[in-house]
Design an enzyme around this catalytic site. Structure first.
Site, PDB file in Angstrom:
ATOM      1  N   GLY A  14     -63.089  30.574  -1.000  1.00  0.00           N
ATOM      2  CA  GLY A  14     -62.648  30.712  -2.386  1.00  0.00           C
ATOM      3  C   GLY A  14     -61.339  29.995  -2.652  1.00  0.00           C
ATOM      4  O   GLY A  14     -60.535  30.425  -3.477  1.00  0.00           O
ATOM      5  N   ALA A  51     -51.163  18.082  -6.662  1.00  0.00           N
ATOM      6  CA  ALA A  51     -51.137  16.795  -7.367  1.00  0.00           C
ATOM      7  C   ALA A  51     -52.503  16.142  -7.249  1.00  0.00           C
ATOM      8  O   ALA A  51     -53.191  16.306  -6.246  1.00  0.00           O
ATOM      9  CB  ALA A  51     -50.074  15.888  -6.767  1.00  0.00           C
ATOM     10  N   LYS A  79     -49.056  13.671 -14.594  1.00  0.00           N
ATOM     11  CA  LYS A  79     -48.583  12.791 -13.509  1.00  0.00           C
ATOM     12  C   LYS A  79     -48.993  11.366 -13.843  1.00  0.00           C
ATOM     13  O   LYS A  79     -50.177  11.087 -13.966  1.00  0.00           O
ATOM     14  CB  LYS A  79     -49.230  13.248 -12.191  1.00  0.00           C
ATOM     15  CG  LYS A  79     -49.089  12.265 -11.046  1.00  0.00           C
ATOM     16  CD  LYS A  79     -49.855  12.709  -9.815  1.00  0.00           C
ATOM     17  CE  LYS A  79     -49.859  11.639  -8.757  1.00  0.00           C
ATOM     18  NZ  LYS A  79     -50.668  12.001  -7.573  1.00  0.00           N
ATOM     19  N   LEU A 353     -61.389  20.821   2.900  1.00  0.00           N
ATOM     20  CA  LEU A 353     -60.727  20.568   4.188  1.00  0.00           C
ATOM     21  C   LEU A 353     -61.702  20.633   5.363  1.00  0.00           C
ATOM     22  O   LEU A 353     -61.471  20.024   6.404  1.00  0.00           O
ATOM     23  CB  LEU A 353     -59.592  21.576   4.392  1.00  0.00           C
ATOM     24  CG  LEU A 353     -58.472  21.522   3.340  1.00  0.00           C
ATOM     25  CD1 LEU A 353     -57.484  22.670   3.533  1.00  0.00           C
ATOM     26  CD2 LEU A 353     -57.734  20.190   3.381  1.00  0.00           C
ATOM     27  N   THR A 364     -54.996  12.901  -2.235  1.00  0.00           N
ATOM     28  CA  THR A 364     -56.434  12.621  -2.242  1.00  0.00           C
ATOM     29  C   THR A 364     -57.311  13.825  -1.915  1.00  0.00           C
ATOM     30  O   THR A 364     -58.534  13.723  -1.991  1.00  0.00           O
ATOM     31  CB  THR A 364     -56.759  11.491  -1.249  1.00  0.00           C
ATOM     32  OG1 THR A 364     -56.162  11.798   0.005  1.00  0.00           O
ATOM     33  CG2 THR A 364     -56.267  10.154  -1.753  1.00  0.00           C
ATOM     34  N   GLY A 365     -56.711  14.982  -1.533  1.00  0.00           N
ATOM     35  CA  GLY A 365     -57.515  16.138  -1.118  1.00  0.00           C
ATOM     36  C   GLY A 365     -58.454  16.613  -2.222  1.00  0.00           C
ATOM     37  O   GLY A 365     -59.657  16.806  -2.006  1.00  0.00           O
ATOM     38  N   TYR A 455     -66.025  -0.402   0.410  1.00  0.00           N
ATOM     39  CA  TYR A 455     -66.804   0.719  -0.146  1.00  0.00           C
ATOM     40  C   TYR A 455     -65.946   1.540  -1.097  1.00  0.00           C
ATOM     41  O   TYR A 455     -64.717   1.573  -0.983  1.00  0.00           O
ATOM     42  CB  TYR A 455     -67.309   1.628   0.980  1.00  0.00           C
ATOM     43  CG  TYR A 455     -68.197   0.917   1.951  1.00  0.00           C
ATOM     44  CD1 TYR A 455     -69.518   0.621   1.641  1.00  0.00           C
ATOM     45  CD2 TYR A 455     -67.699   0.522   3.186  1.00  0.00           C
ATOM     46  CE1 TYR A 455     -70.326  -0.056   2.536  1.00  0.00           C
ATOM     47  CE2 TYR A 455     -68.502  -0.144   4.096  1.00  0.00           C
ATOM     48  CZ  TYR A 455     -69.818  -0.433   3.765  1.00  0.00           C
ATOM     49  OH  TYR A 455     -70.613  -1.092   4.647  1.00  0.00           O
ATOM     50  N   TYR A 456     -66.628   2.288  -1.970  1.00  0.00           N
ATOM     51  CA  TYR A 456     -65.894   3.096  -2.944  1.00  0.00           C
ATOM     52  C   TYR A 456     -64.984   4.111  -2.238  1.00  0.00           C
ATOM     53  O   TYR A 456     -65.430   4.888  -1.398  1.00  0.00           O
ATOM     54  CB  TYR A 456     -66.863   3.849  -3.876  1.00  0.00           C
ATOM     55  CG  TYR A 456     -66.082   4.711  -4.824  1.00  0.00           C
ATOM     56  CD1 TYR A 456     -65.432   4.139  -5.900  1.00  0.00           C
ATOM     57  CD2 TYR A 456     -65.908   6.069  -4.580  1.00  0.00           C
ATOM     58  CE1 TYR A 456     -64.634   4.900  -6.741  1.00  0.00           C
ATOM     59  CE2 TYR A 456     -65.117   6.848  -5.416  1.00  0.00           C
ATOM     60  CZ  TYR A 456     -64.485   6.253  -6.491  1.00  0.00           C
ATOM     61  OH  TYR A 456     -63.690   6.999  -7.301  1.00  0.00           O
TER      62      TYR A 456
HETATM   63  P1  FAD Z   1     -58.657  26.622   1.829  1.00  0.00           P
HETATM   64  O1  FAD Z   1     -57.707  26.612   0.706  1.00  0.00           O
HETATM   65  O2  FAD Z   1     -58.091  26.777   3.206  1.00  0.00           O
HETATM   66  O3  FAD Z   1     -59.688  27.799   1.565  1.00  0.00           O
HETATM   67  C1  FAD Z   1     -60.514  28.309   2.577  1.00  0.00           C
HETATM   68  C2  FAD Z   1     -61.272  29.502   2.055  1.00  0.00           C
HETATM   69  O4  FAD Z   1     -62.216  29.883   3.022  1.00  0.00           O
HETATM   70  C3  FAD Z   1     -60.422  30.734   1.769  1.00  0.00           C
HETATM   71  O5  FAD Z   1     -60.831  31.312   0.546  1.00  0.00           O
HETATM   72  C4  FAD Z   1     -60.746  31.678   2.911  1.00  0.00           C
HETATM   73  O6  FAD Z   1     -60.630  33.022   2.526  1.00  0.00           O
HETATM   74  C5  FAD Z   1     -62.184  31.296   3.163  1.00  0.00           C
HETATM   75  N1  FAD Z   1     -62.678  31.639   4.492  1.00  0.00           N
HETATM   76  C6  FAD Z   1     -62.298  31.138   5.691  1.00  0.00           C
HETATM   77  N2  FAD Z   1     -63.004  31.715   6.681  1.00  0.00           N
HETATM   78  C7  FAD Z   1     -63.851  32.588   6.091  1.00  0.00           C
HETATM   79  C8  FAD Z   1     -64.840  33.510   6.565  1.00  0.00           C
HETATM   80  N3  FAD Z   1     -65.119  33.625   7.858  1.00  0.00           N
HETATM   81  N4  FAD Z   1     -65.507  34.266   5.668  1.00  0.00           N
HETATM   82  C9  FAD Z   1     -65.266  34.150   4.341  1.00  0.00           C
HETATM   83  N5  FAD Z   1     -64.354  33.300   3.840  1.00  0.00           N
HETATM   84  C10 FAD Z   1     -63.665  32.543   4.706  1.00  0.00           C
HETATM   85  N6  FAD Z   1     -54.660  17.871  -2.153  1.00  0.00           N
HETATM   86  C11 FAD Z   1     -54.390  17.224  -3.286  1.00  0.00           C
HETATM   87  O7  FAD Z   1     -55.306  16.765  -3.956  1.00  0.00           O
HETATM   88  N7  FAD Z   1     -53.107  17.063  -3.713  1.00  0.00           N
HETATM   89  C12 FAD Z   1     -52.045  17.493  -3.001  1.00  0.00           C
HETATM   90  O8  FAD Z   1     -50.909  17.360  -3.449  1.00  0.00           O
HETATM   91  C13 FAD Z   1     -52.297  18.115  -1.749  1.00  0.00           C
HETATM   92  N8  FAD Z   1     -51.287  18.534  -0.961  1.00  0.00           N
HETATM   93  C14 FAD Z   1     -51.585  19.093   0.248  1.00  0.00           C
HETATM   94  C15 FAD Z   1     -50.535  19.404   1.123  1.00  0.00           C
HETATM   95  C16 FAD Z   1     -50.828  19.907   2.386  1.00  0.00           C
HETATM   96  C17 FAD Z   1     -49.723  20.201   3.336  1.00  0.00           C
HETATM   97  C18 FAD Z   1     -52.170  20.166   2.754  1.00  0.00           C
HETATM   98  C19 FAD Z   1     -52.497  20.732   4.095  1.00  0.00           C
HETATM   99  C20 FAD Z   1     -53.188  19.891   1.876  1.00  0.00           C
HETATM  100  C21 FAD Z   1     -52.910  19.324   0.643  1.00  0.00           C
HETATM  101  N9  FAD Z   1     -53.938  18.966  -0.226  1.00  0.00           N
HETATM  102  C22 FAD Z   1     -53.647  18.313  -1.380  1.00  0.00           C
HETATM  103  C23 FAD Z   1     -55.330  19.298   0.066  1.00  0.00           C
HETATM  104  C24 FAD Z   1     -55.709  20.547  -0.704  1.00  0.00           C
HETATM  105  O9  FAD Z   1     -54.809  21.570  -0.435  1.00  0.00           O
HETATM  106  C25 FAD Z   1     -57.100  20.982  -0.294  1.00  0.00           C
HETATM  107  O10 FAD Z   1     -57.963  19.891  -0.432  1.00  0.00           O
HETATM  108  C26 FAD Z   1     -57.594  22.092  -1.179  1.00  0.00           C
HETATM  109  O11 FAD Z   1     -56.679  23.120  -1.316  1.00  0.00           O
HETATM  110  C27 FAD Z   1     -58.904  22.622  -0.677  1.00  0.00           C
HETATM  111  O12 FAD Z   1     -58.771  23.538   0.328  1.00  0.00           O
HETATM  112  P2  FAD Z   1     -60.071  24.325   0.763  1.00  0.00           P
HETATM  113  O13 FAD Z   1     -60.570  25.066  -0.407  1.00  0.00           O
HETATM  114  O14 FAD Z   1     -60.995  23.346   1.407  1.00  0.00           O
HETATM  115  O15 FAD Z   1     -59.563  25.289   1.903  1.00  0.00           O
END
Ligand code: FAD
Length: 522
Positions: A14, A51, A79, A353, A364-365, A455-456
């Site tokens: 989430g 961002a 931005k 991630l 780019t995340g 590539y894109y």
């Molecule tokens: P997470 O936010 O880690 O969410 C994981 C989810 O999985 C959570 O809800 C957790 O509860 C759930 N989960 C895990 N295990 C289980 C389980 N067993 N059962 C049920 N639920 C589970 N991107 C940008 O575009 N711009 C930025 O400026 C940027 N800055 C960043 C800076 C840093 C230092 C980092 C590390 C990343 C940054 N990113 C940025 C990337 C961005 O943060 C991520 O792409 C984005 O937040 C997506 O994260 P996520 O949802 O994949 O993972």
């Protein structure tokens, strides 16, 4: 062969990726699919990611959301660019703006500029947005109209565009927003459209005899069955990497920054002003991001543990921010840099991630998430689960991330800075093969569509020109043909740009004025 229609989608996670995926699929397919999102109540989200890329507007447009609806809810701001500070030498800065480079007589302005630099600021000479960033201007007037640029806003455009399909002009801005507030906003959006929300831990992933996911076992809600499972569990990769064993390909050999420490710092933005750009300030073992939001800044030091300890990184970050950071608690993060070999295996697709990540230097995340969900819709399986669709999806995702990796490596390779071991090593470290070849070409001629990564990957040739010109560590030459060409039209274009920038700086409001007014009108 799996013969069920993939109508039942289960998303695990989430964070930003889980809720963006749920919202997008709900917007794309409506009630023709059933979507369940399960997120742990114990495992937190990453808590950063504020961002974005300018293409993100397609995401909100696809969801049918207007800026006035979601921006105030997420403390969002505009931005216009990334501002790079001290990558060349202390006190130097330049912008990588969301603005295409104009061309005169078939040559980009940067080429004309190399032939005869007008000032020492290629970015201000070649782009309007650099001046707007320096003067901290908003891209919209107080009545909400967008300043006139190459892009003409069409409010009646009902077709929902996707990023890679859209061939229109460069849109001049992206957003900064509070990640957890966006996830909360999208939770409301998705659940109102029928997405079932389960708060629980996935404790086991059961496979069938072919190795496809059959169901998930949760702590308190029993079994969750589905046809397609989307792994949005962050760096853990609970479904794809842990259970299905899909290997992770590290980019660490070319991008060594593997850690970050982040702070959320409340500030009086009315007094301080809201810069319309993300800043990336070079440090001894990496760089610090500064993301201005409505009411606070998000900031963090991205660094390599081989060169800097976490305590030292936190100390440097706190010193950089100053007294305002005293009460902010630090979020230390270990980053997994690279991508899953395949992001889609059998009936499991990783988004966010868990799929892959490069350090956040060009934000780019969230772009990767947006791109992934668009591609998922594009290659969504039918009842025969045609494996070719899966392969095409995996290629698109891998190409996109590999391309962004190349672009980020270029930043370090091209930076003039080489005053300590960390920065000296950036010049001798291995770089992706393709980039080595391309760098040779760019020494003779500025990057163009024929010579950038093929590539894109979301980054047009002008972005490469900006980084090469701004970082200053790689000698560049103007096209020899310009020595034989009349430069009258180019001079006129530079003058037009300068006049236009001055005119806009005088007329556009500040971000604080603009968003304060938007909030009052709610
Ligand atoms: P997470 O936010 O880690 O969410 C994981 C989810 O999985 C959570 O809800 C957790 O509860 C759930 N989960 C895990 N295990 C289980 C389980 N067993 N059962 C049920 N639920 C589970 N991107 C940008 O575009 N711009 C930025 O400026 C940027 N800055 C960043 C800076 C840093 C230092 C980092 C590390 C990343 C940054 N990113 C940025 C990337 C961005 O943060 C991520 O792409 C984005 O937040 C997506 O994260 P996520 O949802 O994949 O993972």
């Amino acid at each position: 062969m799996h013969m069920e229609k993939p109508r039942n989608i289960v998303i695990v996670g989430g964070g930003t990726s889980g809720w963006m995926t749920a919202s997008y699929l709900a917007a794309a397919f409506g009630d023709r699919v059933s979507i369940t999102l399960v997120e742990s109540g114990k495992v937190g989200t990453i808590g950063v990611g504020e961002a974005t890329f300018s293409d993100i507007r397609h995401f909100f447009h696809f969801l049918g959301l207007d800026e006035r609806e979601w921006m105030p809810e997420c403390n969002a701001t505009y931005k216009l660019a990334v501002r790079f500070e001290n990558w060349r030498r202390p006190g130097h800065h330049f912008y990588h703006p969301f603005e295409q480079m104009r061309a005169v007589d078939g040559f980009p302005l940067a080429d004309w500029w190399l032939r005869e630099p007008l000032t020492d600021r290629f970015d201000r000479d070649c782009f309007v947005l650099a001046s707007l960033c320096d003067a901290e201007r908003n891209p919209r007037f107080l009545d909400g109209s967008l300043f006139e640029q190459d892009y003409v806003e069409d409010k009646d455009d009902v077709a929902r565009h996707t990023i890679s399909a859209y061939q229109g002009a460069q849109f001049p801005y992206a957003y900064h927003f509070e990640a957890h507030l966006l996830a909360k906003f999208l939770t409301g959006y998705a659940t109102e459209r029928g997405v079932r929300h389960v708060i629980d831990d996935v404790v086991d992933v059961a496979l069938d005899e072919r190795g496809w996911i059959d169901h998930l076992r949760t702590g308190e809600h029993g079994e969750l069955g589905g046809d397609l499972f989307v792994d949005c569990t962050g760096f853990r990769g609970v479904l794809l990497n842990q259970r299905l064993g899909e290997p992770f390909i590290s980019y660490q050999d070319t991008l060594p920054n593997d850690s970050a420490v982040a702070l959320q710092v409340p500030l009086d933005m009315e007094r301080r002003g809201i810069r319309p750009c993300t800043s990336a300030t070079a440090q001894d073992a990496g760089w610090i991001w500064t993301i201005p939001l409505f009411g606070r800044i998000g900031t963090g030091y991205v660094y390599a543990r081989d060169y800097c300890e976490p305590d030292e990184a936190e100390r440097v970050l706190r010193e950089f921010v100053g007294p305002a950071a005293a009460d902010a608690s630090a979020n230390h993060i270990r980053m997994r840099i690279g991508r899953s070999r395949n992001s889609w295996v059998n009936n499991c697709v990783a988004v966010g991630l868990s799929s892959g990540f490069v350090e956040p230097l060009e934000s780019t995340g969230i772009f990767f998430i947006h791109h992934a969900v668009e591609q998922l819709v594009k290659y969504f399986p039918g009842e025969d689960w045609d494996p070719t669709l899966r392969t095409m999806y995996n290629n698109a995702i891998a190409h996109c991330m590999d391309g962004v990796r190349e672009f980020l490596v270029l930043h370090y390779k091209a930076a003039l800075r080489a005053d300590n071991e960390y920065w000296r090593d950036t010049k001798t470290r291995a770089i992706p093969d393709g980039l080595a070849e391309r760098l040779e070409l760019w020494r003779s001629r500025l990057p163009d569509a024929e010579t950038v990564y093929p590539y894109y990957h979301g980054l047009p040739p002008y972005s490469y020109m900006c980084i090469l010109l701004g970082m200053g560590g790689i000698p560049l030459r103007p096209s020899p043909a310009l020595g034989l060409t009349d430069d009258t039209a180019a001079r006129k274009e530079f003058q037009l740009l300068r006049d236009r920038a001055e005119h806009l700086v005088r007329r556009l409001p500040t971000q604080h004025e603009y968003f304060s007014r938007m909030r009052r009108q709610q």
